[in-house]
Design a protein around this motif. Structure first.
Motif, PDB file in Angstrom:
ATOM      1  N   GLY A  88       0.823  -1.200   0.000  1.00 27.43           N
ATOM      2  CA  GLY A  88       0.000   0.000   0.000  1.00 27.43           C
ATOM      3  C   GLY A  88       0.856   1.248   0.000  1.00 27.43           C
ATOM      4  O   GLY A  88       1.942   1.281  -0.590  1.00 27.43           O
ATOM      5  N   LYS A 120       4.135  -0.196   2.316  1.00 33.27           N
ATOM      6  CA  LYS A 120       3.814  -1.003   3.494  1.00 33.27           C
ATOM      7  C   LYS A 120       2.729  -2.023   3.163  1.00 33.27           C
ATOM      8  O   LYS A 120       1.814  -1.749   2.385  1.00 33.27           O
ATOM      9  N   ILE A 144      -0.529  -4.273   3.255  1.00 36.20           N
ATOM     10  CA  ILE A 144      -1.925  -4.172   3.698  1.00 36.20           C
ATOM     11  C   ILE A 144      -2.641  -5.443   3.272  1.00 36.20           C
ATOM     12  O   ILE A 144      -2.169  -6.178   2.393  1.00 36.20           O
ATOM     13  N   ASN A 162     -11.893  -1.522   2.427  1.00 37.59           N
ATOM     14  CA  ASN A 162     -10.508  -1.062   2.518  1.00 37.59           C
ATOM     15  C   ASN A 162     -10.414   0.457   2.426  1.00 37.59           C
ATOM     16  O   ASN A 162      -9.618   1.086   3.119  1.00 37.59           O
ATOM     17  N   GLN A 189     -11.431   1.980   5.634  1.00 36.39           N
ATOM     18  CA  GLN A 189     -10.369   1.784   6.624  1.00 36.39           C
ATOM     19  C   GLN A 189      -9.225   2.767   6.429  1.00 36.39           C
ATOM     20  O   GLN A 189      -8.458   3.024   7.352  1.00 36.39           O
ATOM     21  N   ASN A 195      -6.767   2.436   4.011  1.00 37.19           N
ATOM     22  CA  ASN A 195      -5.553   1.901   3.393  1.00 37.19           C
ATOM     23  C   ASN A 195      -5.651   1.754   1.877  1.00 37.19           C
ATOM     24  O   ASN A 195      -4.717   1.269   1.232  1.00 37.19           O
ATOM     25  N   HIS A 251       3.747   3.628  -5.386  1.00 42.01           N
ATOM     26  CA  HIS A 251       3.382   3.448  -3.980  1.00 42.01           C
ATOM     27  C   HIS A 251       3.554   4.729  -3.166  1.00 42.01           C
ATOM     28  O   HIS A 251       3.511   4.688  -1.933  1.00 42.01           O
ATOM     29  N   LYS A 302      -1.964   5.877  -2.046  1.00 37.90           N
ATOM     30  CA  LYS A 302      -2.716   4.676  -1.702  1.00 37.90           C
ATOM     31  C   LYS A 302      -3.131   3.943  -2.982  1.00 37.90           C
ATOM     32  O   LYS A 302      -3.463   4.583  -3.979  1.00 37.90           O
TER      33      LYS A 302
END
Length: 470
Positions: free
Chosen positions: A321, A325, A327, A374, A377, A379, A407, A410
């Protein structure tokens, strides 16, 4: 832009004015946002007798979304009409949709809304055509054309010269080039005049009343650039530096300052400050609307998966993500297996792992609907580069230059690559390369209008059906 890329219909205009003092282009960038704002004010005064808070707030939001508008002064008349009408339909659809979701649409009567819907594009068309008709007069009022020379005959210098020659609305004329190489070594297909060596520039500028100098020299020539700049201090010409190929691939490039020290952004996320707030607000409102509206469909799909194959309804897969990082991305399960290891095999045509019901879900993209959770949330976003499996990320980041730039933002449920046919299996490196180039273009030219366009284009692609998703 790369040859793979279709021209985005509503992206930020890239044919910018050569100089910031071009009154015509500055007027054009303000024209349509101002018309949209003032037409709403007119409706407010007509109906309310004064400019009330709802009208004022909405007009400011609309001005922000639409400024600066894309340049239409070079377009054919039919393209201008099409561009304005389509852009207005997308913008009005977004405004009315958000108004219906939030209930704020009740602040405006149906008569006001109908009046505004036809008044605004009509005023836009009239304003643009008036500007086109008066363009030559505006240019004359600005004074005589500026005289420019270019130091360094290379790719970016020639591109600038061609733009100056081609653009009938420019306020600058290019007299020629200065370069230290022998004329026979220069690629001069268009026959631009070679005026001399770099050492001749200062004297030429003084003798020929040159207003503008463009330095198109490679960054490795820094000593030559510094020496030339020192010599040009004795002139009154404006000086501009054209970045060489190392700096031309900018992502949201801009100039700024850090405690008074000038810095240049070469690669920066487009979602900063107020843009980040608008992006997040848009994601939340649309996601809530979709999940509430399609809740019966989500239930029906869940039952269908349970009835047609054993196993869980939702499939979670690790993806990269924001900032690279990991996800967990949600999807409706469409296969008899749930690969999420170090070797993930992409789905192919007639893949035996795909269930009969799963094939339908993948073809219609209904398997992606759980990703709206998602988005809520935080992410994922509704529009952005599609997330790839971690295993694919680790493989392609070594093979494709600039892969990880995608990246910086998002990942999205849909993206610029997907609405341009780069969807589904990427069995060759060229296909993945094209997808990444589209993702980077999305970051380079992002605007809220671009997001709106991609959302509507995605809906059309799903309705029409698109090859590539297995």
């Amino acid at each position: 832009m790369n040859k793979h890329h279709p021209t985005p219909p509503i992206r930020k205009d890239t044919s910018i004015a050569i100089t910031r003092d071009n009154i015509l282009y500055n007027t054009e960038s303000l024209l349509e946002p101002s018309v949209i704002m003032f037409s709403l004010w007119g409706v407010g005064f007509w109906h309310e007798g004064s400019l009330t808070a709802p009208y004022l707030i909405l007009s400011v939001v609309l001005f922000y979304i639409t400024f600066p508008c894309s340049s239409k002064i070079h377009m054919a008349y039919w393209r201008v009409i099409r561009n304005i009408i389509l852009s207005w339909l997308l913008l009005a659809g977004l405004v009315l949709g958000f108004g219906a979701i939030t209930g704020y649409i009740k602040l405006f009567s149906p008569e006001e809304i109908k009046f505004w819907l036809w008044l605004t594009p009509t005023c836009q068309l009239i304003a643009v055509f008036i500007l086109r008709a008066s363009a030559s007069l505006i240019l004359k009022l600005q004074g005589p054309q500026k005289r420019a020379i270019i130091a360094g005959m290379n790719e970016q210098g020639i591109a600038l010269a061609e733009s100056l020659v081609r653009n009938i609305y420019t306020t600058t004329s290019c007299l020629g080039f200065f370069d230290d190489r022998d004329p026979e070594r220069l690629v001069n297909k268009n026959g631009f005049q070679i005026l001399g060596k770099l050492a001749d520039i200062t004297e030429y500028v003084k003798q020929h009343n040159i207003n503008m100098i463009y330095l198109s020299l490679p960054m490795v020539s820094q000593p030559r650039i510094v020496k030339l700049l020192d010599e040009l201090r004795d002139t009154t010409a404006s000086i501009y530096i054209l970045p060489d190929i190392f700096l031309t691939d900018l992502i949201q490039g801009r100039m700024g300052q850090v405690d008074g020290i000038p810095v240049m952004a070469i690669c920066e996320s487009p979602f900063t400050g107020i843009d980040s707030l608008f992006k997040r607000l848009t994601d939340i409102l649309i996601s809530l609307f979709v999940l509430i509206l399609l809740s019966p469909l989500l239930l029906a799909i869940s039952i269908g998966i349970k009835l047609t194959s054993p196993g869980q309804v939702l499939f979670k897969q690790r993806r990269y993500g924001l900032d690279g990082k990991e996800i967990n991305v949600y999807k409706f399960r469409t296969m008899t297996v749930c690969d999420d290891g170090s070797d993930v095999v992409q789905a192919t045509k007639d893949d035996s792992r795909i269930t009969s019901f799963g094939a339908f879900l993948r073809k219609t993209s209904l398997d992606e609907l759980p990703q709206f959770f998602n988005v809520l949330q935080g992410n994922m976003s509704i529009v952005g580069p599609r997330p790839h499996a971690v295993a694919h990320n680790e493989m392609y980041r070594k093979l494709i230059k600039g892969y990880m730039i995608r990246h910086m933002v998002k990942p999205g449920i849909t993206g610029w690559a997907q609405v341009n046919g780069l969807r589904g299996e990427t069995e060759t490196l060229d296909k993945m390369q094209a997808r990444i180039e589209h993702d980077i273009d999305y970051l380079r030219y992002w605007s809220l209008r671009q997001d709106i366009y991609i959302i509507f284009r995605t809906i059309w692609v799903i309705i029409k059906g698109q090859d590539g998703a297995y």
